[in-house]
Design a protein around this motif. Structure first.
Motif, mmCIF file in Angstrom:
data_model
loop_
_atom_site.group_PDB
_atom_site.id
_atom_site.type_symbol
_atom_site.label_atom_id
_atom_site.label_comp_id
_atom_site.label_asym_id
_atom_site.label_seq_id
_atom_site.Cartn_x
_atom_site.Cartn_y
_atom_site.Cartn_z
ATOM 1 N N ALA A 1 0.831 -1.211 0.000
ATOM 2 C CA ALA A 1 0.000 0.000 0.000
ATOM 3 C C ALA A 1 0.863 1.257 0.000
ATOM 4 C CB ALA A 1 -0.926 -0.005 1.217
ATOM 5 N N VAL A 2 1.986 1.210 0.714
ATOM 6 C CA VAL A 2 2.899 2.359 0.745
ATOM 7 C C VAL A 2 3.531 2.533 -0.636
ATOM 8 C CG1 VAL A 2 5.079 3.224 1.707
ATOM 9 C CG2 VAL A 2 3.359 2.217 3.229
ATOM 10 N N LEU B 1 3.751 5.453 -6.167
ATOM 11 C CA LEU B 1 3.936 5.142 -7.584
ATOM 12 C C LEU B 1 3.573 6.303 -8.513
ATOM 13 C CD1 LEU B 1 4.930 2.845 -9.266
ATOM 14 C CD2 LEU B 1 2.617 1.924 -9.366
ATOM 15 N N ASP B 2 2.412 6.897 -8.265
ATOM 16 C CA ASP B 2 1.929 7.951 -9.132
ATOM 17 C C ASP B 2 2.883 9.148 -9.128
ATOM 18 O OD1 ASP B 2 -0.046 8.932 -10.831
ATOM 19 O OD2 ASP B 2 -0.724 10.288 -9.239
ATOM 20 N N ALA C 1 8.761 11.194 -13.647
ATOM 21 C CA ALA C 1 9.450 10.614 -14.808
ATOM 22 C C ALA C 1 8.938 11.193 -16.126
ATOM 23 C CB ALA C 1 9.274 9.097 -14.804
ATOM 24 N N ALA C 2 7.692 11.697 -16.114
ATOM 25 C CA ALA C 2 7.094 12.222 -17.350
ATOM 26 C C ALA C 2 7.545 13.644 -17.660
ATOM 27 C CB ALA C 2 5.570 12.165 -17.240
ATOM 28 N N ARG C 3 8.358 14.242 -16.773
ATOM 29 C CA ARG C 3 8.823 15.621 -17.027
ATOM 30 C C ARG C 3 9.602 15.726 -18.331
ATOM 31 N NH1 ARG C 3 11.150 18.490 -11.625
ATOM 32 N NH2 ARG C 3 9.316 18.137 -10.336
ATOM 33 N N LYS C 4 9.485 16.873 -18.976
ATOM 34 C CA LYS C 4 10.252 17.119 -20.200
ATOM 35 C C LYS C 4 11.519 17.875 -19.852
ATOM 36 C CE LYS C 4 7.308 15.208 -22.883
ATOM 37 N NZ LYS C 4 7.548 13.792 -22.996
ATOM 38 N N PRO C 5 12.663 17.613 -20.435
ATOM 39 C CA PRO C 5 12.889 16.651 -21.506
ATOM 40 C C PRO C 5 13.126 15.224 -21.009
ATOM 41 C CG PRO C 5 14.930 17.816 -21.042
ATOM 42 C CD PRO C 5 13.895 18.364 -20.086
ATOM 43 N N GLY C 6 13.001 14.989 -19.706
ATOM 44 C CA GLY C 6 13.202 13.647 -19.223
ATOM 45 C C GLY C 6 13.747 13.650 -17.815
ATOM 46 N N ALA C 7 13.994 12.465 -17.287
ATOM 47 C CA ALA C 7 14.411 12.373 -15.889
ATOM 48 C C ALA C 7 15.282 11.148 -15.643
ATOM 49 C CB ALA C 7 13.164 12.315 -14.998
ATOM 50 N N THR D 1 12.015 -2.028 -13.180
ATOM 51 C CA THR D 1 11.087 -3.165 -13.211
ATOM 52 C C THR D 1 9.626 -2.742 -13.048
ATOM 53 O OG1 THR D 1 11.511 -3.450 -10.839
ATOM 54 C CG2 THR D 1 12.712 -4.915 -12.344
ATOM 55 N N VAL D 2 9.341 -1.738 -12.210
ATOM 56 C CA VAL D 2 7.949 -1.403 -11.880
ATOM 57 C C VAL D 2 7.581 0.051 -12.202
ATOM 58 C CG1 VAL D 2 6.271 -1.234 -9.987
ATOM 59 C CG2 VAL D 2 7.875 -3.147 -10.050
ATOM 60 N N VAL D 3 8.405 0.990 -11.745
ATOM 61 C CA VAL D 3 8.025 2.411 -11.874
ATOM 62 C C VAL D 3 8.091 2.854 -13.335
ATOM 63 C CG1 VAL D 3 8.556 4.787 -11.149
ATOM 64 C CG2 VAL D 3 8.800 2.898 -9.511
#
Ligand code: DC
Length: 207
Positions: free
Chosen positions: A89-90, A95-96, A102-108, A117-119
């Motif tokens: 649960a933690v 995760l979000d 990670a979705a930041r432009k130009p990247g991360a 594996t997961v994120v």
């Protein structure tokens, strides 16, 4: 462009990930600091980090912009982090936040245990950084010593091994290299040599 850097405690992944972010002009997230902040928040109110309700409440209340670097870097916070990080649960609550970063432009560049594996299984390049437990314990011991904490090297080695075991053996997102990760053993490498090896891997992977 997303670069995932995973590996065990004191493998050098944080130093490497920060340098890679600077080199490629990307944002950087130390995901361990999130779990440390959750563990520390439980300790700060006298709570028990093995208690899932307490850990989840702290995870939901976490403001990642207000993490106090000084208080989360203690051995106690690290220990509490590995306990709360074992709770599905933690992890779900974190995760979000990590994916939005990670979705930041130009990247991360994100470092942690389960980034490849997961994120961010879609990361452009995945590195799994490791070193022998003895070498990692020695590095951590030097670090602690220079900040005035007097623990024996044997105690630090015990702590490193216990944390490896808990991180790798937990059912929820255990620490392991993604099948398409590049393995980087830093046991015999300096910080500079590790950086050069990582850049060579990334540049080749990105063509
Ligand atoms: O990298 P670190 O020592 O700051 O991490 C603290 C703890 O958080 C460690 O025991 C593993 C856990 N962690 C995790 O489970 N998943 C991540 N992505 C990052 C850290």
């Amino acid at each position: 462009m997303i670069i995932a850097v995973d590996g065990p405690a004191a493998s050098g992944k944080g130093t490497l990930a920060r340098a890679l972010a600077r080199h490629y002009g990307l944002a950087y997230l130390d995901t361990g600091s999130l779990y440390r902040a959750v563990g520390q928040a439980v300790l700060a109110v006298g709570g028990d980090p093995t208690h899932e309700g307490a850990a989840l409440a702290a995870a939901k209340a976490l403001d990642p912009t207000r993490i106090d670097e000084k208080v989360i870097r203690t051995a106690e916070a690290g220990h509490a982090a590995s306990l709360v990080a074992a709770m599905p649960a933690v992890r779900a609550a974190m995760l979000d936040l990590q994916r939005r970063f990670a979705a930041r432009k130009p990247g991360a560049v994100l470092d942690g245990r389960d980034i490849g594996t997961v994120v961010c299984p879609q990361a452009d390049v995945k590195l799994f950084v490791s070193a022998s437990p003895e070498i990692r314990a020695h590095r951590r011991w030097l670090e602690l010593n220079s900040s005035g904490v007097s623990l024996s090297e044997a105690q630090v080695l015990e702590d490193v091994k216990e944390r490896d075991r808990r991180d790798a053996e937990r059912a929820a997102s255990p620490m392991r290299p993604a099948s398409d990760a590049h393995l980087l053993d830093t046991s015999d490498l300096s910080i500079e040599a590790t950086f050069d090896a990582a850049v060579a891997i990334i540049d080749k992977a990105m063509g």
